[in-house]
Design a protein around this motif. Structure first.
Motif, short mmCIF file in Angstrom:
data_model
loop_
_atom_site.label_atom_id
_atom_site.label_comp_id
_atom_site.label_asym_id
_atom_site.label_seq_id
_atom_site.Cartn_x
_atom_site.Cartn_y
_atom_site.Cartn_z
N LEU A 291 0.82 -1.21 0.00
CA LEU A 291 0.00 0.00 0.00
C LEU A 291 0.85 1.26 0.00
O LEU A 291 0.54 2.24 -0.68
N VAL A 292 1.93 1.26 0.78
CA VAL A 292 2.81 2.43 0.80
C VAL A 292 3.49 2.61 -0.56
O VAL A 292 3.57 3.72 -1.09
N LEU A 293 3.94 1.51 -1.14
CA LEU A 293 4.57 1.59 -2.47
C LEU A 293 3.58 2.10 -3.52
O LEU A 293 3.98 2.73 -4.50
N ALA A 294 2.29 1.86 -3.29
CA ALA A 294 1.27 2.34 -4.22
C ALA A 294 0.84 3.77 -3.95
O ALA A 294 -0.01 4.32 -4.65
N GLY A 295 1.42 4.41 -2.91
CA GLY A 295 1.15 5.80 -2.63
C GLY A 295 -0.05 6.07 -1.75
O GLY A 295 -0.48 7.22 -1.61
N GLN A 296 -0.60 5.04 -1.10
CA GLN A 296 -1.78 5.20 -0.27
C GLN A 296 -1.45 5.83 1.09
O GLN A 296 -0.41 5.54 1.67
#
Length: 471
Positions: free
Chosen positions: A47-52
């Motif tokens: 999720l962090v890698l996806a910018g969330q």
């Protein structure tokens, strides 16, 4: 800017290779023998890698630092001399612990700089270190605000803000400081918030500061403690407690113990009592000077002390690996305090035991906590105390060396000096901890005088060192 958190329903990876992490991070994980992500890591990293934006809830010891640290380290621009990630935590111990973990995870990332800023540390020295800006800063709120206010940190290139231990930050009264910090940050950023509990104050913080956050929960469907933790309760009078504690500490299986009291005065009284009965005990509370706190923790970690008597300043952020036993000498007021105390042992799947010494009134109070249901209560059986005596000397001794990180001295350099100058066998060199301006080395007690004599005046990395015994 905000919205209610959206629960995560995406299937989560079951190994680190599936998380999409770069090869240098995977190499560091393999070296650290991290083979499988914890529940919070498996959910948060993608999720962090996806910018969330994320509102995460997970108990102590769940691996939160790596959960947000790994994707942050992957996304910072290592060629850019600018602060790109800010991490806020409530206590100095958590600052230092977090920096050490991030450095371990980022060991193979070239040019990575992680800075730690906290109160009680020289502001001018911190400001000087910012001449070459770190990519990642981990700090306590008050000290970070000072840097932003004095513009020693200019967050124009900030990508992500992490608010860790949010419930504790609010409990300590940092609401206004947090608001002032956020006002000085770019509005276009990713924000991650983590908390062991989600009371209304934390949810309000989420609503005000996160944009369409994803809600992540790990091991919090019910209040719980590790399955590998044994909970034992001993019920008796307040007068029986000192002797009961003494005899618990004499059991071989107790090992290294963290003993919790509710007040600084009780900690000091109890530590004096234990020392008078020959127990190698140290004390830890928030009013102690920082070097004394460092020393107390070091002695517990390296075995120079068998018991650390602490207030709840030690309940969060104390880095004592393989802690065998927790003893709650006095009952806590709140269930989350009970959880954080007991959760200092039985971490990462290891076994551990948490004892509670309780009067009948304290037992009745604790039994109202749903979390206390597994406690096995028995009547306190107290044997007679031995007469007061001088404290027995532990088998190891801790040495203070007047050189540290700022002198370009590493643990490897100190091992070399111990072997080549002091003549100590490599296997006799115990735990080494390197701080900015000094270091600690643990050696068998019988070798202490000879090491002191041979190392004092020697040079390590060109610096003439002084060596003394930590008492």
């Amino acid at each position: 800017m905000s919205a209610e958190p959206t629960p995560t329903t995406t299937p989560t990876p079951t190994d680190f290779a599936a998380l999409g992490l770069a090869e240098p991070l995977q190499r560091a994980l393999a070296e650290l023998e991290y083979t499988q992500p914890t529940a919070i890591q498996a959910q948060v990293v993608p999720l962090v890698l996806a910018g969330q934006d994320i509102a995460g809830q997970a108990p102590t010891g769940s691996g939160k630092t790596a959960a947000y640290g790994l994707p942050i380290l992957q996304q910072v621009d290592l060629q850019l001399d600018a602060v790109q990630a800010l991490i806020l935590v409530p206590a100095r111990e958590l600052v230092l612990q977090g920096r050490a973990e991030l450095k371990r995870l980022g060991k193979y990332l070239p040019n990575l700089r992680v800075a730690a800023f906290y109160g009680g540390h020289s502001f001018s020295e911190e400001a000087k270190s910012l001449k070459q800006a770190p990519q990642v800063v981990i700090a306590t709120p008050g000290r970070l605000f000072d840097h932003l206010d004095r513009r020693t940190i200019v967050p124009n290139n900030l990508k992500v803000l992490i608010i860790d231990e949010a419930d504790k930050l609010l409990e300590l009264g940092f609401q206004e400081v947090l608001a002032n910090i956020v006002m000085r940050l770019p509005r276009r950023r990713q924000t991650l918030l983590f908390s062991a509990t989600m009371p209304d104050k934390v949810l309000d913080l989420v609503r005000k500061n996160l944009t369409r956050p994803r809600q992540v929960q790990a091991d919090v469907e019910r209040e719980t403690l590790p399955e590998s933790l044994t909970l034992l309760g001993h019920v008796g009078t307040a007068e029986q407690k000192p002797a009961a504690l003494y005899h618990l500490l004499q059991r071989p299986e107790t090992g290294r113990a963290l003993v919790f009291c509710n007040t600084r005065q009780r900690c000091e009284e109890l530590a004096r009592f234990l020392v008078s009965r020959g127990v190698a005990a140290e004390v830890l509370h928030g009013k102690m000077p920082q070097p004394e706190r460092d020393k107390a923790l070091l002695k517990l970690r390296n075995g120079s002390a068998l018991a650390l008597v602490a207030t709840d300043v030690a309940a969060r952020g104390v880095d004592v690996h393989a802690l065998d036993t927790v003893i709650q000498y006095e009952a806590p007021d709140k269930v989350d305090t009970f959880q954080h105390r007991a959760g200092r042992t039985a971490r990462a799947g290891a076994a551990g035991t948490a004892h509670m010494l309780a009067t009948p009134a304290e037992q009745a109070h604790v039994q109202r906590f749903p979390l206390s249901k597994p406690v096995q209560w028995t009547k306190m059986k107290v044997e007679a105390l031995p007469p007061a005596t001088k404290a027995a000397k532990p088998t190891s001794v801790t040495l203070h060396v007047s050189a540290g990180r700022k002198d370009k001295v590493s643990a490897h350099d100190l091992v070399g000096a111990m072997v080549n100058v002091a003549g100590v066998a490599r296997e006799d060199v115990g735990r080494i901890e390197v701080f900015d301006h000094y270091s600690y080395i643990t050696v068998p007690r019988q070798l202490g005088p000879e090491v002191l004599q041979r190392l004092t005046g020697a040079r390590v990395k060109g610096k003439k060192i002084r060596v003394s015994e930590v008492r």
